[in-house]
Structure formats: C-alpha cells, structure tokens
Design a protein around this motif. Structure first.
Motif, PDB file in Angstrom:
ATOM      1  N   VAL A   1      26.505 -67.072  13.393  1.00 46.71           N
ATOM      2  CA  VAL A   1      26.700 -67.216  14.842  1.00 46.71           C
ATOM      3  C   VAL A   1      27.068 -68.654  15.180  1.00 46.71           C
ATOM      4  CG1 VAL A   1      25.595 -67.080  17.102  1.00 46.71           C
ATOM      5  CG2 VAL A   1      25.157 -65.308  15.395  1.00 46.71           C
ATOM      6  N   GLN A   2      26.336 -69.608  14.598  1.00 48.41           N
ATOM      7  CA  GLN A   2      26.593 -71.011  14.917  1.00 48.41           C
ATOM      8  C   GLN A   2      27.964 -71.463  14.447  1.00 48.41           C
ATOM      9  OE1 GLN A   2      23.736 -74.029  14.559  1.00 48.41           O
ATOM     10  NE2 GLN A   2      22.042 -72.800  15.302  1.00 48.41           N
ATOM     11  N   LEU A   3      28.490 -70.820  13.395  1.00 42.10           N
ATOM     12  CA  LEU A   3      29.800 -71.219  12.877  1.00 42.10           C
ATOM     13  C   LEU A   3      30.919 -70.290  13.328  1.00 42.10           C
ATOM     14  CD1 LEU A   3      28.850 -72.270   9.221  1.00 42.10           C
ATOM     15  CD2 LEU A   3      29.204 -73.728  11.224  1.00 42.10           C
ATOM     16  N   GLY A   4      30.586 -69.319  14.165  1.00 45.05           N
ATOM     17  CA  GLY A   4      31.610 -68.414  14.679  1.00 45.05           C
ATOM     18  C   GLY A   4      32.200 -67.512  13.623  1.00 45.05           C
TER      19      GLY A   4
ATOM     20  N   VAL B   1      30.099 -70.048   2.751  1.00 40.02           N
ATOM     21  CA  VAL B   1      28.868 -69.627   3.432  1.00 40.02           C
ATOM     22  C   VAL B   1      28.515 -68.206   3.024  1.00 40.02           C
ATOM     23  CG1 VAL B   1      27.853 -69.005   5.668  1.00 40.02           C
ATOM     24  CG2 VAL B   1      29.165 -71.116   5.439  1.00 40.02           C
ATOM     25  N   ILE B   2      27.239 -67.999   2.741  1.00 44.19           N
ATOM     26  CA  ILE B   2      26.691 -66.654   2.606  1.00 44.19           C
ATOM     27  C   ILE B   2      25.754 -66.443   3.782  1.00 44.19           C
ATOM     28  CG2 ILE B   2      25.279 -65.072   1.238  1.00 44.19           C
ATOM     29  CD1 ILE B   2      26.271 -66.479  -1.252  1.00 44.19           C
ATOM     30  N   SER B   3      26.099 -65.497   4.637  1.00 43.71           N
ATOM     31  CA  SER B   3      25.341 -65.280   5.865  1.00 43.71           C
ATOM     32  C   SER B   3      24.164 -64.343   5.640  1.00 43.71           C
ATOM     33  CB  SER B   3      26.255 -64.673   6.945  1.00 43.71           C
ATOM     34  OG  SER B   3      27.345 -65.519   7.215  1.00 43.71           O
ATOM     35  N   GLY B   4      23.187 -64.466   6.520  1.00 44.10           N
ATOM     36  CA  GLY B   4      22.120 -63.482   6.601  1.00 44.10           C
ATOM     37  C   GLY B   4      22.565 -62.381   7.552  1.00 44.10           C
ATOM     38  N   ARG B   5      21.629 -61.644   8.081  1.00 41.29           N
ATOM     39  CA  ARG B   5      21.964 -60.635   9.085  1.00 41.29           C
ATOM     40  C   ARG B   5      21.458 -61.120  10.431  1.00 41.29           C
ATOM     41  NH1 ARG B   5      21.929 -54.338   8.096  1.00 41.29           N
ATOM     42  NH2 ARG B   5      23.880 -55.065   7.189  1.00 41.29           N
ATOM     43  N   SER B   6      22.376 -61.467  11.323  1.00 40.64           N
ATOM     44  CA  SER B   6      22.022 -62.085  12.591  1.00 40.64           C
ATOM     45  C   SER B   6      21.166 -61.163  13.463  1.00 40.64           C
ATOM     46  CB  SER B   6      23.291 -62.462  13.373  1.00 40.64           C
ATOM     47  OG  SER B   6      24.080 -63.339  12.618  1.00 40.64           O
ATOM     48  N   GLY B   7      20.122 -61.771  14.036  1.00 44.54           N
ATOM     49  CA  GLY B   7      19.317 -61.065  15.013  1.00 44.54           C
ATOM     50  C   GLY B   7      18.513 -59.913  14.471  1.00 44.54           C
TER      51      GLY B   7
ATOM     52  N   ASP C   1      22.218 -86.410  20.052  1.00 43.34           N
ATOM     53  CA  ASP C   1      23.634 -86.568  20.387  1.00 43.34           C
ATOM     54  C   ASP C   1      24.051 -85.404  21.283  1.00 43.34           C
ATOM     55  OD1 ASP C   1      26.401 -86.871  20.467  1.00 43.34           O
ATOM     56  OD2 ASP C   1      26.594 -87.320  18.316  1.00 43.34           O
ATOM     57  N   LYS C   2      24.598 -85.721  22.444  1.00 46.62           N
ATOM     58  CA  LYS C   2      25.016 -84.671  23.381  1.00 46.62           C
ATOM     59  C   LYS C   2      26.151 -83.814  22.828  1.00 46.62           C
ATOM     60  CE  LYS C   2      28.356 -87.589  25.856  1.00 46.62           C
ATOM     61  NZ  LYS C   2      28.734 -88.168  27.163  1.00 46.62           N
ATOM     62  N   ARG C   3      26.804 -84.311  21.770  1.00 42.26           N
ATOM     63  CA  ARG C   3      27.886 -83.531  21.155  1.00 42.26           C
ATOM     64  C   ARG C   3      27.360 -82.288  20.427  1.00 42.26           C
ATOM     65  NH1 ARG C   3      32.493 -85.121  23.626  1.00 42.26           N
ATOM     66  NH2 ARG C   3      33.027 -87.304  23.218  1.00 42.26           N
ATOM     67  N   VAL C   4      26.090 -82.327  20.038  1.00 40.78           N
ATOM     68  CA  VAL C   4      25.533 -81.186  19.286  1.00 40.78           C
ATOM     69  C   VAL C   4      25.507 -79.914  20.132  1.00 40.78           C
ATOM     70  CG1 VAL C   4      23.484 -80.276  18.123  1.00 40.78           C
ATOM     71  CG2 VAL C   4      24.252 -82.624  17.669  1.00 40.78           C
ATOM     72  N   PRO C   5      24.879 -79.910  21.321  1.00 42.48           N
ATOM     73  CA  PRO C   5      24.923 -78.675  22.123  1.00 42.48           C
ATOM     74  C   PRO C   5      26.335 -78.260  22.517  1.00 42.48           C
ATOM     75  CG  PRO C   5      23.914 -80.481  23.364  1.00 42.48           C
ATOM     76  CD  PRO C   5      24.013 -80.930  21.952  1.00 42.48           C
ATOM     77  N   GLU C   6      27.232 -79.227  22.707  1.00 43.58           N
ATOM     78  CA  GLU C   6      28.624 -78.893  23.015  1.00 43.58           C
ATOM     79  C   GLU C   6      29.258 -78.120  21.862  1.00 43.58           C
ATOM     80  OE1 GLU C   6      31.047 -82.206  24.220  1.00 43.58           O
ATOM     81  OE2 GLU C   6      29.430 -83.107  25.389  1.00 43.58           O
ATOM     82  N   SER C   7      29.014 -78.580  20.644  1.00 40.07           N
ATOM     83  CA  SER C   7      29.619 -77.926  19.481  1.00 40.07           C
ATOM     84  C   SER C   7      28.969 -76.567  19.216  1.00 40.07           C
ATOM     85  CB  SER C   7      29.503 -78.823  18.251  1.00 40.07           C
ATOM     86  OG  SER C   7      28.151 -79.039  17.913  1.00 40.07           O
ATOM     87  N   ILE C   8      27.677 -76.441  19.485  1.00 34.34           N
ATOM     88  CA  ILE C   8      27.009 -75.144  19.310  1.00 34.34           C
ATOM     89  C   ILE C   8      27.615 -74.111  20.247  1.00 34.34           C
ATOM     90  CG2 ILE C   8      24.829 -73.903  19.634  1.00 34.34           C
ATOM     91  CD1 ILE C   8      23.400 -76.395  18.595  1.00 34.34           C
ATOM     92  N   ARG C   9      27.851 -74.523  21.484  1.00 34.96           N
ATOM     93  CA  ARG C   9      28.483 -73.603  22.439  1.00 34.96           C
ATOM     94  C   ARG C   9      29.884 -73.214  21.987  1.00 34.96           C
ATOM     95  NH1 ARG C   9      25.605 -76.901  26.211  1.00 34.96           N
ATOM     96  NH2 ARG C   9      27.396 -78.298  26.431  1.00 34.96           N
ATOM     97  N   ALA C  10      30.573 -74.148  21.320  1.00 31.99           N
ATOM     98  CA  ALA C  10      31.925 -73.875  20.825  1.00 31.99           C
ATOM     99  C   ALA C  10      31.907 -73.170  19.465  1.00 31.99           C
ATOM    100  CB  ALA C  10      32.710 -75.178  20.705  1.00 31.99           C
ATOM    101  N   GLN C  11      30.713 -72.963  18.902  1.00 33.51           N
ATOM    102  CA  GLN C  11      30.531 -72.341  17.578  1.00 33.51           C
ATOM    103  C   GLN C  11      31.310 -73.084  16.499  1.00 33.51           C
ATOM    104  OE1 GLN C  11      31.424 -68.149  18.949  1.00 33.51           O
ATOM    105  NE2 GLN C  11      29.537 -67.728  17.803  1.00 33.51           N
ATOM    106  N   GLN C  12      31.180 -74.412  16.533  1.00 32.14           N
ATOM    107  CA  GLN C  12      31.824 -75.252  15.541  1.00 32.14           C
ATOM    108  C   GLN C  12      30.856 -76.322  15.063  1.00 32.14           C
ATOM    109  OE1 GLN C  12      35.916 -76.559  16.160  1.00 32.14           O
ATOM    110  NE2 GLN C  12      36.068 -75.244  17.965  1.00 32.14           N
ATOM    111  N   LEU C  13      31.181 -76.922  13.925  1.00 36.39           N
ATOM    112  CA  LEU C  13      30.351 -77.996  13.398  1.00 36.39           C
ATOM    113  C   LEU C  13      30.499 -79.256  14.250  1.00 36.39           C
ATOM    114  CD1 LEU C  13      31.015 -77.785   9.569  1.00 36.39           C
ATOM    115  CD2 LEU C  13      28.810 -77.508  10.673  1.00 36.39           C
ATOM    116  N   PRO C  14      29.400 -79.888  14.644  1.00 35.56           N
ATOM    117  CA  PRO C  14      29.514 -81.130  15.412  1.00 35.56           C
ATOM    118  C   PRO C  14      30.322 -82.195  14.685  1.00 35.56           C
ATOM    119  CG  PRO C  14      27.260 -80.324  15.451  1.00 35.56           C
ATOM    120  CD  PRO C  14      28.001 -79.463  14.465  1.00 35.56           C
ATOM    121  N   SER C  15      30.083 -82.332  13.378  1.00 33.09           N
ATOM    122  CA  SER C  15      30.751 -83.397  12.623  1.00 33.09           C
ATOM    123  C   SER C  15      32.223 -83.117  12.395  1.00 33.09           C
ATOM    124  CB  SER C  15      30.041 -83.616  11.285  1.00 33.09           C
ATOM    125  OG  SER C  15      29.871 -82.395  10.593  1.00 33.09           O
TER     126      SER C  15
END
Length: 263
Positions: free
Chosen positions: A56-59, A95-101, A223-237
C-alpha cells in the motif's frame, strides 16, 4: 548493477518496533532504496504477518504475496516484484508483499514460520541485503523471524509507550538468544536532543534490567515530506531526494554498511 565490494550476499536486516505507528515500514523501504543507491542489490520483505502494508505504501498491486507463498500457490522468489526498476537498477529493489489489511497470517503455526524463515534465508543469497519489515510487538512469529536475521534494528521514537514496548521486544529477543544485539534507530525525531534523550532513556532501561546496552545506529529527523510521500504512495527519498529524511537514510545505511564490512 555491479555488486558492492563490502556486501557479502545474503545478509538479512530485520526492522522491528515495540509498537505500531513509529514509521518502521517507511524506514524499511527507505533503507532498501538507500542501500541500492550505494550499489547493493536489495530485497524488501513485508514480514508483518498480521497487518502487512508495504504494498500500500509503495502503490503496488502484486499478483502474489506471502499468503500465496505459504499456501503453496507460488514459490517465494516468484512473489518478488520490482520497485524503481528492480534490484539490478541503481535505486531500485525487489519487494515481497504481505497480505494488506488481513490478520490471517498472524496465527501461523511454528513450523510454517520456521519454513518461511528458512526460505527467506535461502532467497537472500540472491541479493546483497534483504530487509525484513517485521510486525510491531514481540509475538512468536516476529521473534522467530528476527532470530533469522543477521542484524536487527529496533525503531523507537520519543513517546514513553514506544520505549516500554521496544524494551519488551529486546527482552523477549534476548531471552531466546542472549547473544542477540539489536541496534537502535530513533525515528521521526523532532530534534537531535529529543532523539538522544529518548535513546538514553531506552539504553538505561536495557542496561539496568538486561545488562545490555544497545548501540545507537542513527537518527531520522522529522520531515514534512514523509506524510506527503505516503499520501502519494511513493518513497520519500525517491520523491524528494534532497529532503531531510533522504539525507538521514543515506547516513544510516552508510553506517550499517560499515558495520557489516567490519563483521
């Protein structure tokens, strides 16, 4: 991508926390990116068997996840999907994902967890480093997977509950293996002083009750960029390569790589 000269293949880094909400998954994904930028082939595994969320976090929308692996539908290596071009591209990783939710994987029997740990150790040999994003807490599955790792990070912040729950994790881990030596990362720190005070309190508790002083591996500043990137489902860095969090992740990865080199 060429191999890092300081990267013996197959080293597993587990990222743990006593409680949820400390930014462990963002940190794990950020480290995968930072190690890749430094020339390592990286694999990120969502080891939260109860409430996975790396995808989810990485889209991501993977065709297979750990649930499919554990049910025997696919092989572990076939569940790996590329992010940012994959592990052979600079900045990319698998990435090996789990099962979300879903909490369905949280109650795995011990033999299933042991089989997963063995499989991850074997698959890690195809990479320079595997990062295992563990579930929060210290249940038997989490501790078993942590014990399969070469290195363990315990992520804390300056909240009292973060410190007490992280202590419980370290206590349980060392009860299973008195040679376990997790290192500490203070995440989302409002200031360097606050981070060092939180670490000092945590270290003092571990020294007093466990006769063990976990070293400080690094501080990740707020860093305020972290929540911005989470909303965008991308890595902050990756989205903000010059941000505070990107700088701190590079520093943390570099320190961990030097520790591995010395080992």
């Amino acid at each position: 991508m060429s191999l890092s000269p300081f990267a013996p293949a197959g080293r597993i880094l587990a990222v743990a926390s006593g409680k949820g909400g400390v930014g462990k998954t963002v940190l794990s994904a950020g480290l995968a990116h930072a190690f890749s930028m430094a020339g390592e082939r990286a694999l990120l595994v969502d080891g939260d068997l109860g409430m996975a969320n790396v995808d989810v976090q990485l889209g991501l929308n993977p065709d297979a996840d750990l649930a499919a692996v554990l049910s025997g539908e696919v092989l572990l290596e076939d569940a790996a999907v590329p992010v940012l071009g994959g592990a052979f591209e600079k900045g990319g990783f698998h990435v090996i994902s789990g099962r979300s939710g879903s909490g369905n994987l949280a109650n795995l029997k011990r033999d299933a967890v042991n089989k997963l740990a063995t499989g991850l150790a074997a698959l890690a040999l195809s990479y320079d480093r595997a990062i295992l994003d563990l579930a929060a807490g210290a249940d038997h599955s989490t501790i078993r997977l942590a014990l399969a790792a070469d290195d363990v990070i315990i992520v804390i912040n300056d909240e009292p509950t973060s410190l007490t729950d992280a202590y419980a994790f370290v206590k349980t881990l060392r009860r299973r293996d008195d040679g376990a030596s997790p290192v500490v990362v203070v995440n989302n720190a409002p200031s360097d002083e606050a981070a060092r005070n939180a670490y000092a309190a945590f270290r003092k508790t571990c020294e007093s009750f466990l006769s063990f002083a976990p070293p400080l591996a690094g501080i990740i500043r707020r860093d305020k960029r972290v929540p911005e990137s989470i909303r965008a489902q991308q890595l902050p860095s990756a989205l903000f390569p010059d941000s505070i969090v990107a700088t701190d992740l590079v520093s943390l990865a570099s320190g961990l790589a030097q520790t591995k080199k010395a080992a």
